[in-house]
Design a protein around this motif. Structure first.
Motif, PDB file in Angstrom:
ATOM      1  N   VAL A  26       8.456   1.689 -12.976  1.00  0.00           N
ATOM      2  CA  VAL A  26       8.894   0.441 -12.357  1.00  0.00           C
ATOM      3  C   VAL A  26      10.154   0.667 -11.510  1.00  0.00           C
ATOM      4  CG1 VAL A  26       9.694  -1.902 -12.791  1.00  0.00           C
ATOM      5  CG2 VAL A  26       7.845  -0.959 -14.142  1.00  0.00           C
ATOM      6  N   LEU A  27      11.077   1.466 -12.017  1.00  0.00           N
ATOM      7  CA  LEU A  27      12.276   1.773 -11.217  1.00  0.00           C
ATOM      8  C   LEU A  27      11.895   2.530  -9.946  1.00  0.00           C
ATOM      9  CD1 LEU A  27      15.058   2.737 -13.784  1.00  0.00           C
ATOM     10  CD2 LEU A  27      14.964   0.752 -12.281  1.00  0.00           C
ATOM     11  N   GLY A  28      10.912   3.406 -10.070  1.00  0.00           N
ATOM     12  CA  GLY A  28      10.419   4.136  -8.900  1.00  0.00           C
ATOM     13  C   GLY A  28       9.860   3.183  -7.856  1.00  0.00           C
ATOM     14  N   ILE A  29       9.092   2.182  -8.323  1.00  0.00           N
ATOM     15  CA  ILE A  29       8.551   1.180  -7.398  1.00  0.00           C
ATOM     16  C   ILE A  29       9.698   0.466  -6.697  1.00  0.00           C
ATOM     17  CG2 ILE A  29       7.267  -0.986  -7.236  1.00  0.00           C
ATOM     18  CD1 ILE A  29       5.585  -0.072  -9.590  1.00  0.00           C
ATOM     19  N   GLY A  30      10.716   0.110  -7.484  1.00  0.00           N
ATOM     20  CA  GLY A  30      11.873  -0.583  -6.915  1.00  0.00           C
ATOM     21  C   GLY A  30      12.541   0.232  -5.828  1.00  0.00           C
ATOM     22  N   ARG A  31      12.697   1.505  -6.110  1.00  0.00           N
ATOM     23  CA  ARG A  31      13.343   2.371  -5.126  1.00  0.00           C
ATOM     24  C   ARG A  31      12.481   2.503  -3.867  1.00  0.00           C
ATOM     25  NH1 ARG A  31      16.898   7.726  -4.854  1.00  0.00           N
ATOM     26  NH2 ARG A  31      17.032   7.491  -2.620  1.00  0.00           N
ATOM     27  N   ALA A  32      11.178   2.649  -4.074  1.00  0.00           N
ATOM     28  CA  ALA A  32      10.280   2.869  -2.932  1.00  0.00           C
ATOM     29  C   ALA A  32      10.197   1.638  -2.046  1.00  0.00           C
ATOM     30  CB  ALA A  32       8.892   3.270  -3.429  1.00  0.00           C
ATOM     31  N   ILE A  33      10.107   0.460  -2.661  1.00  0.00           N
ATOM     32  CA  ILE A  33       9.893  -0.748  -1.849  1.00  0.00           C
ATOM     33  C   ILE A  33      11.164  -1.141  -1.106  1.00  0.00           C
ATOM     34  CG2 ILE A  33      10.472  -2.628  -3.445  1.00  0.00           C
ATOM     35  CD1 ILE A  33       7.703  -3.808  -2.640  1.00  0.00           C
ATOM     36  N   GLY A  34      12.317  -0.729  -1.626  1.00  0.00           N
ATOM     37  CA  GLY A  34      13.574  -1.101  -0.985  1.00  0.00           C
ATOM     38  C   GLY A  34      14.071  -0.094   0.033  1.00  0.00           C
ATOM     39  N   GLU A  35      13.404   1.036   0.154  1.00  0.00           N
ATOM     40  CA  GLU A  35      13.875   2.081   1.051  1.00  0.00           C
ATOM     41  C   GLU A  35      13.603   1.704   2.515  1.00  0.00           C
ATOM     42  OE1 GLU A  35      15.700   4.671   0.742  1.00  0.00           O
ATOM     43  OE2 GLU A  35      15.456   4.990   2.884  1.00  0.00           O
ATOM     44  N   ALA A  36      14.599   1.937   3.370  1.00  0.00           N
ATOM     45  CA  ALA A  36      14.410   1.583   4.771  1.00  0.00           C
ATOM     46  C   ALA A  36      14.707   2.749   5.706  1.00  0.00           C
ATOM     47  CB  ALA A  36      15.307   0.398   5.136  1.00  0.00           C
ATOM     48  N   VAL A  59       0.835  -1.209   0.000  1.00  0.00           N
ATOM     49  CA  VAL A  59       0.000   0.000   0.000  1.00  0.00           C
ATOM     50  C   VAL A  59       0.869   1.258   0.000  1.00  0.00           C
ATOM     51  CG1 VAL A  59      -1.666   1.330   1.359  1.00  0.00           C
ATOM     52  CG2 VAL A  59      -1.937  -1.126   1.130  1.00  0.00           C
ATOM     53  N   GLY A  60       1.904   1.252   0.847  1.00  0.00           N
ATOM     54  CA  GLY A  60       2.776   2.418   0.939  1.00  0.00           C
ATOM     55  C   GLY A  60       3.448   2.718  -0.387  1.00  0.00           C
ATOM     56  N   THR A  61       3.971   1.681  -1.028  1.00  0.00           N
ATOM     57  CA  THR A  61       4.626   1.881  -2.327  1.00  0.00           C
ATOM     58  C   THR A  61       3.621   2.360  -3.363  1.00  0.00           C
ATOM     59  OG1 THR A  61       6.128   0.095  -1.744  1.00  0.00           O
ATOM     60  CG2 THR A  61       6.089   0.771  -4.037  1.00  0.00           C
ATOM     61  N   ALA A  62       2.438   1.738  -3.382  1.00  0.00           N
ATOM     62  CA  ALA A  62       1.425   2.114  -4.374  1.00  0.00           C
ATOM     63  C   ALA A  62       1.035   3.588  -4.208  1.00  0.00           C
ATOM     64  CB  ALA A  62       0.198   1.221  -4.222  1.00  0.00           C
ATOM     65  N   LEU A  63       0.822   4.020  -2.960  1.00  0.00           N
ATOM     66  CA  LEU A  63       0.428   5.415  -2.726  1.00  0.00           C
ATOM     67  C   LEU A  63       1.555   6.368  -3.124  1.00  0.00           C
ATOM     68  CD1 LEU A  63      -1.500   5.245   0.669  1.00  0.00           C
ATOM     69  CD2 LEU A  63      -2.432   5.593  -1.611  1.00  0.00           C
ATOM     70  N   ALA A  64       2.796   5.968  -2.798  1.00  0.00           N
ATOM     71  CA  ALA A  64       3.935   6.820  -3.150  1.00  0.00           C
ATOM     72  C   ALA A  64       4.018   6.970  -4.666  1.00  0.00           C
ATOM     73  CB  ALA A  64       5.225   6.230  -2.596  1.00  0.00           C
ATOM     74  N   ILE A  65       3.770   5.880  -5.390  1.00  0.00           N
ATOM     75  CA  ILE A  65       3.788   5.915  -6.860  1.00  0.00           C
ATOM     76  C   ILE A  65       2.656   6.809  -7.360  1.00  0.00           C
ATOM     77  CG2 ILE A  65       3.388   4.501  -8.917  1.00  0.00           C
ATOM     78  CD1 ILE A  65       6.114   4.114  -7.731  1.00  0.00           C
ATOM     79  N   LEU A  66       1.497   6.667  -6.724  1.00  0.00           N
ATOM     80  CA  LEU A  66       0.316   7.441  -7.137  1.00  0.00           C
ATOM     81  C   LEU A  66       0.580   8.945  -7.002  1.00  0.00           C
ATOM     82  CD1 LEU A  66      -2.174   5.820  -7.972  1.00  0.00           C
ATOM     83  CD2 LEU A  66      -3.275   6.555  -5.856  1.00  0.00           C
ATOM     84  N   PRO A  74      13.293  11.969  -8.410  1.00  0.00           N
ATOM     85  CA  PRO A  74      14.414  12.082  -9.349  1.00  0.00           C
ATOM     86  C   PRO A  74      14.494  10.926 -10.336  1.00  0.00           C
ATOM     87  CG  PRO A  74      15.187  12.035  -7.063  1.00  0.00           C
ATOM     88  CD  PRO A  74      13.722  12.039  -7.013  1.00  0.00           C
ATOM     89  N   THR A  75      14.248   9.695  -9.831  1.00  0.00           N
ATOM     90  CA  THR A  75      14.265   8.532 -10.719  1.00  0.00           C
ATOM     91  C   THR A  75      13.245   8.707 -11.838  1.00  0.00           C
ATOM     92  OG1 THR A  75      14.689   7.256  -8.726  1.00  0.00           O
ATOM     93  CG2 THR A  75      14.191   6.014 -10.714  1.00  0.00           C
ATOM     94  N   VAL A  76      12.017   9.039 -11.438  1.00  0.00           N
ATOM     95  CA  VAL A  76      10.942   9.151 -12.419  1.00  0.00           C
ATOM     96  C   VAL A  76      11.219  10.301 -13.387  1.00  0.00           C
ATOM     97  CG1 VAL A  76       8.473   9.561 -12.708  1.00  0.00           C
ATOM     98  CG2 VAL A  76       9.284   8.188 -10.800  1.00  0.00           C
ATOM     99  N   ILE A  77      11.631  11.443 -12.863  1.00  0.00           N
ATOM    100  CA  ILE A  77      11.853  12.612 -13.728  1.00  0.00           C
ATOM    101  C   ILE A  77      12.963  12.333 -14.735  1.00  0.00           C
ATOM    102  CG2 ILE A  77      12.652  15.006 -13.774  1.00  0.00           C
ATOM    103  CD1 ILE A  77      11.328  15.397 -11.062  1.00  0.00           C
ATOM    104  N   ASN A  78      14.103  11.853 -14.248  1.00  0.00           N
ATOM    105  CA  ASN A  78      15.239  11.679 -15.145  1.00  0.00           C
ATOM    106  C   ASN A  78      14.950  10.706 -16.277  1.00  0.00           C
ATOM    107  OD1 ASN A  78      16.938  13.494 -13.942  1.00  0.00           O
ATOM    108  ND2 ASN A  78      17.747  12.016 -12.478  1.00  0.00           N
ATOM    109  N   ILE A  79      14.381   9.561 -15.933  1.00  0.00           N
ATOM    110  CA  ILE A  79      14.168   8.553 -16.976  1.00  0.00           C
ATOM    111  C   ILE A  79      13.047   8.978 -17.927  1.00  0.00           C
ATOM    112  CG2 ILE A  79      13.513   6.161 -17.388  1.00  0.00           C
ATOM    113  CD1 ILE A  79      14.987   5.555 -14.730  1.00  0.00           C
ATOM    114  N   SER A  80      11.973   9.565 -17.385  1.00  0.00           N
ATOM    115  CA  SER A  80      10.894  10.038 -18.253  1.00  0.00           C
ATOM    116  C   SER A  80      11.415  11.112 -19.200  1.00  0.00           C
ATOM    117  CB  SER A  80       9.742  10.625 -17.445  1.00  0.00           C
ATOM    118  OG  SER A  80       9.362   9.758 -16.434  1.00  0.00           O
ATOM    119  N   GLU A  81      12.212  12.024 -18.673  1.00  0.00           N
ATOM    120  CA  GLU A  81      12.700  13.121 -19.513  1.00  0.00           C
ATOM    121  C   GLU A  81      13.533  12.589 -20.668  1.00  0.00           C
ATOM    122  OE1 GLU A  81      15.487  15.857 -17.829  1.00  0.00           O
ATOM    123  OE2 GLU A  81      15.523  16.922 -19.730  1.00  0.00           O
ATOM    124  N   THR A  82      14.410  11.638 -20.343  1.00  0.00           N
ATOM    125  CA  THR A  82      15.242  11.049 -21.401  1.00  0.00           C
ATOM    126  C   THR A  82      14.373  10.434 -22.481  1.00  0.00           C
ATOM    127  OG1 THR A  82      16.755  10.461 -19.624  1.00  0.00           O
ATOM    128  CG2 THR A  82      17.224   9.554 -21.788  1.00  0.00           C
TER     129      THR A  82
END
Lengths: 313, 318
Positions: A231-241, A88-95, A182-190
């Motif tokens: 997807v990279l954003g999800i990866g970053r969010a779910i692995g953050e501690a 849920v936390g990752t999904a909301l962060a992505i949203l 930053p992950t989302v912005i950089n890759i989307s922009e490219t």
């Protein structure tokens, strides 16, 4: 004449060059093998470390149990709420993070005047370099007090609610949303910049406005890159501690916005210090669950990248 | 750009790793590190260490000649069995004792206070560790209560809180969730934010055991270090938390419990209830024990042993 175009040095040292080539090749192979070895070792270790508890306590009891009392006289190791919190936390962060991220990318690539883009772009890159513990500290000192005020307001008539002082799911989600930006912005922009100019030109030539062109032509064309970013954003969010362990409150609860919650990552971090016996093994099992999650995300990412590559061809 | 980002990520990762490893060292106790080095030292130059230590001892203790004799020849094994809460203290003491006397092996098993005292009474262990006072029937069976350190816990609130003291019942009700507002215990109308430690923490174990609320606590925040609890309580209006007495500073207010201030004096006199003795029980008086066990108690109750107890956050007994 043909021979003369080749420099003398190449002719003379062809033998020694050959050995250099071979040695270099060996070094490259060893380095590549090292990465594979690391991945295999980690996978094997997580399997070996994580499965004993699953067998001892029971898969159902761990994965679908809701009570986490690892040190009680009759210990219970249910991590369902912890798993749900991570999802849920990752999904909301992505949203929250993805729309902001994609629109920022569009701004940087299409809308922004060059001068402004030159300010925004380094700022975004700097955001990526800030250590996560700093996000956590800022969360404690800025976000939690604000959340506490909101909590007091929302639950002013409630007698049931357990007050958390602002350390709740929402705080963690907001911190995560900023961290994936930053992950989302950089890759989307490219990927937006990589959209062929003729698509944009064609759209504009047909009379579409700039904004229409962005949403109807450019973004659809950059779709695979944007999905990769998500997807990279999800990866970053779910692995953050680190950051969220400071702002989430760390009690095992159902992931409701104002509940103090514990994520898969923080569950390991917070209790590894003194855990013993089965408790420790269950923490490894949590690690295994997290590992499986991240594997699934990586496999999805690979699939998307392959599909994207095929589209381009 | 991608590579730049990767680089950034790598740097962040490395920083995090360093931080985790540092944190790891910290939580495992500085004593652990210090002891490793001192053990190495002692094995390399065993003679020197013994000599220097005997010199120190002889200057502090009266019966220097006999002690010196005993120390240089000490060898054998001490078996300690008992309380899991005393694991940190017992291991720290065992390591520094073995560094001092290289010929001696101290084995410690952590199975619980009652099992420890029982093992001493059965004669299967030399020392029984107990994180509570001995019961009368245990004393009747021959066990003698030797208190080696005291574990004190302070209950803290944020400095703006108007409540200055709680009763045992109020504290229990707050932590089990029966009382949720400070107005119910004579304070302002503001919700109580219950802050505690993570499962497995010794402080949490002691707190819940003394209050009798094992695994019945409704924590709103479960933090994984003393520092985190202090920071949370200090910065959150209405928060309440517990920490080791030695960790309390000016950023929070330590509450009086049952009207007794949490001071070292009150804990030593036994008036402050949120404390517990760490007992190393023996069968019969210390003077009836083997030379080895007597040397152990000389060490533990002496200056060095007590300073070890202090480094693991306990209150000394003398």
């Amino acid at each position: 004449m043909e021979m003369k175009t080749i420099p003398d040095s190449v002719m003379r040292s062809s033998k020694s060059k050959e050995t250099v080539e071979i040695i270099a090749q060996i070094i490259f192979t060893v380095c590549a093998l090292f990465a594979i070895l690391a991945v295999m070792a980690i996978t094997a270790y997580m399997m070996i470390g994580g499965t004993p508890a699953l067998l001892k306590v029971g898969i159902k009891e761990i994965l679908f149990g809701t009570v986490w009392k690892p040190t009680a006289a009759e210990p219970q190791y249910g991590i369902l709420y912890v798993i749900l919190t991570s999802i849920v936390g990752t999904a909301l962060a992505i949203l929250i993070g993805v729309p902001i991220g994609i629109l920022s990318a569009v701004f940087l690539a299409e809308v922004a005047p060059k001068r402004l883009a030159m300010i925004v772009k380094p700022a975004v890159e700097l955001l990526a370099g800030i250590p996560s513990v700093i996000y956590g500290l800022l969360g404690i000192y800025l976000l939690n007090p604000l959340m506490y005020k909101l909590e007091l307001f929302v639950f002013r008539n409630s007698t049931e609610h357990q007050y958390t002082g602002g350390a709740n799911l929402l705080s963690a989600v907001l911190v995560l949303a900023i961290m994936i930006l930053p992950t989302v912005i950089n890759i989307s922009e490219t990927s937006i910049r990589a959209v062929p100019v003729h698509i944009k030109s064609a759209s504009l030539a047909l009379g579409a406005t700039h904004i229409q062109t962005i949403f109807k032509a450019i973004l659809p064309a950059a779709r695979s890159g944007v999905v990769t970013a998500v997807v990279l954003g999800i990866g970053r969010a779910i692995g953050e501690a680190m950051a969220i362990s400071l702002v989430s409150g760390s009690s095992v609860n159902l992931p409701l916005p104002f509940n103090s919650v514990r994520f898969l990552t923080t569950a390991i971090v917070s209790e590894m210090g003194y855990a013993q016996g089965t408790h420790r093994q269950v923490l490894f099992t949590i690690g295994l669950v997290l590992f499986v999650f991240i594997m699934i995300i990586n496999i999805t990412l690979n699939k998307i990248l392959k599909k994207g590559g095929a589209e381009h061809e | 750009m991608k590579s730049k980002m990767m680089k950034m990520a790598a740097v962040t990762g490395a920083a995090l790793l360093t931080m985790f490893s540092l944190a790891g060292c910290g939580s495992n106790g500085a004593s652990g590190n210090a002891d490793v080095s001192s053990t190495v030292e002692s094995s390399v130059q065993a003679n020197n260490t013994v000599e220097s230590s005997t010199q120190e001892e002889s200057s502090t203790q009266e019966e220097s000649s006999s002690v010196q004799e005993a120390e240089t020849e000490l060898s054998g094994t001490i078996l300690m069995v008992g309380s899991t809460s005393m694991e940190k203290l017992a291991n720290a003491l065992a390591e520094s004792f073995m560094a001092e006397y290289p010929g001696v092996t101290v084995n410690a098993e952590f199975v619980g206070s009652s099992a420890g005292v029982e093992a001493v009474n059965n004669g299967t262990a030399d020392i029984g560790n107990s994180s509570r006072n001995l019961k009368d029937e245990e004393k009747e069976a021959g066990a003698v209560e030797n208190i080696v350190a005291i574990d004190g816990i302070a209950v803290c609130v944020d400095p703006a809180n108007t409540v200055t003291g709680l009763t045992k019942q109020q504290l229990t009700d707050i932590y089990t969730g029966a009382i949720t507002n400070w107005s119910e215990v004579g304070g302002n109308d503001s919700p109580i934010i219950v802050v505690g430690r993570e499962a497995g923490s010794g402080t949490r174990g002691a707190f819940e055991e003394i209050l009798g609320v094992e695994d019945a606590c409704a924590y709103a925040n479960e933090l994984d270090s003393t520092g985190a609890v202090m920071a949370k309580v200090a910065s959150t209006p209405g928060a309440i938390g517990y920490v080791s007495l030695d960790a309390v500073d000016d950023s929070v207010v330590a509450l009086a419990l049952e009207g007794v201030e949490p001071t070292v004096e009150n804990i030593k006199s036994g008036n402050y209830f949120l404390s517990r003795p760490f007992v190393m029980a023996t069968k019969g008086e210390i003077s009836e024990q083997s030379e080895l066990v007597q040397a152990w108690f000389d060490y533990v109750l002496g200056e060095e042993g007590q300073s070890v107890a202090q480094t693991v956050g306990l209150i000394t007994v003398n």
